[in-house]
Design a protein around this motif. Structure first.
Motif, mmCIF file in Angstrom:
data_model
loop_
_atom_site.group_PDB
_atom_site.id
_atom_site.type_symbol
_atom_site.label_atom_id
_atom_site.label_comp_id
_atom_site.label_asym_id
_atom_site.label_seq_id
_atom_site.Cartn_x
_atom_site.Cartn_y
_atom_site.Cartn_z
ATOM 1 N N GLN A 1 0.823 -1.211 0.000
ATOM 2 C CA GLN A 1 0.000 0.000 0.000
ATOM 3 C C GLN A 1 0.854 1.256 0.000
ATOM 4 O O GLN A 1 2.016 1.230 0.395
ATOM 5 N N ALA A 2 0.272 2.336 -0.450
ATOM 6 C CA ALA A 2 0.995 3.612 -0.570
ATOM 7 C C ALA A 2 1.486 4.123 0.784
ATOM 8 O O ALA A 2 2.618 4.593 0.898
ATOM 9 N N LYS A 3 0.647 4.014 1.798
ATOM 10 C CA LYS A 3 1.021 4.505 3.124
ATOM 11 C C LYS A 3 2.222 3.709 3.655
ATOM 12 O O LYS A 3 2.186 2.494 3.722
ATOM 13 N N GLY A 4 3.280 4.423 3.979
ATOM 14 C CA GLY A 4 4.467 3.780 4.539
ATOM 15 C C GLY A 4 5.362 3.099 3.511
ATOM 16 O O GLY A 4 6.256 2.338 3.878
ATOM 17 N N ARG A 5 5.157 3.374 2.227
ATOM 18 C CA ARG A 5 5.885 2.646 1.173
ATOM 19 C C ARG A 5 7.401 2.836 1.251
ATOM 20 O O ARG A 5 8.152 1.873 1.166
ATOM 21 N N ARG B 1 12.701 0.540 2.437
ATOM 22 C CA ARG B 1 13.975 0.607 3.162
ATOM 23 C C ARG B 1 14.166 -0.637 4.021
ATOM 24 O O ARG B 1 15.247 -1.207 4.084
ATOM 25 N N ARG B 2 13.089 -1.113 4.678
ATOM 26 C CA ARG B 2 13.190 -2.337 5.492
ATOM 27 C C ARG B 2 13.458 -3.561 4.617
ATOM 28 O O ARG B 2 14.268 -4.405 4.961
ATOM 29 N N TRP B 3 12.748 -3.662 3.503
ATOM 30 C CA TRP B 3 12.910 -4.817 2.615
ATOM 31 C C TRP B 3 14.281 -4.838 1.951
ATOM 32 O O TRP B 3 14.850 -5.898 1.714
ATOM 33 N N PHE B 4 14.783 -3.649 1.605
ATOM 34 C CA PHE B 4 16.035 -3.540 0.862
ATOM 35 C C PHE B 4 16.949 -2.518 1.553
ATOM 36 O O PHE B 4 17.126 -1.404 1.063
#
Length: 149
Positions: free
Chosen positions: A77-81, A86-89
């Protein structure tokens, strides 16, 4: 979604679904594009098992001329993208994604995210689009979203 380096001449448009859209659907599209330039692709929600067999993972991290680039089809979702990317990569300078077909070039939470949109399925966007990344000397010199329809 697929990333293609500029081979010095423009490759013709694929005759099937365009991979910038996020879902290549069949591996023969990747084979066709590979005839023009190296191809990096990730799996989309409409891709068949042949795309996975071709070698497209769900997520991909690569070094493109010193720029750390990550790719994923669905960024959520757009919120917090940007925080999520950054967390994922955590090591990525740039995350390229698709799925929504909504063109976007945004920076936040220490990462730049880029969605080229779609040249074939513009959804509610005014134009179909593709993306162009100009990578020079280990940095992203320019990211452009180009209207094509």
């Amino acid at each position: 979604m697929a990333l293609l380096p500029a081979p010095g001449r423009r490759a013709p448009a694929p005759r099937r679904r365009d991979p910038a859209r996020g879902d290549v659907c069949t591996a023969d599209v990747l084979d066709e594009l590979s005839a023009y330039a190296p191809v990096h692709a990730v799996l989309g929600n409409n891709d068949g098992p042949d795309v996975a067999a071709w070698g497209a993972p769900e997520r991909l991290e690569l070094d493109l001329g010193g720029l750390r680039v990550a790719m994923v089809h669905d960024s959520g979702q757009a919120k917090g993208r940007t925080a999520r990317m950054r967390r994922w990569f955590p090591d990525a300078d740039l995350v390229v994604f698709g799925h929504s077909h909504i063109p976007m070039d945004q920076t936040g939470d220490g990462v730049r995210i880029f969605n080229p949109g779609s040249p074939t399925d513009r959804r509610r966007q005014p134009h179909g689009t593709i993306g162009e990344l100009d990578i020079r000397d280990g940095r992203l010199a320019e990211a452009r979203i180009i209207p094509v329809t």
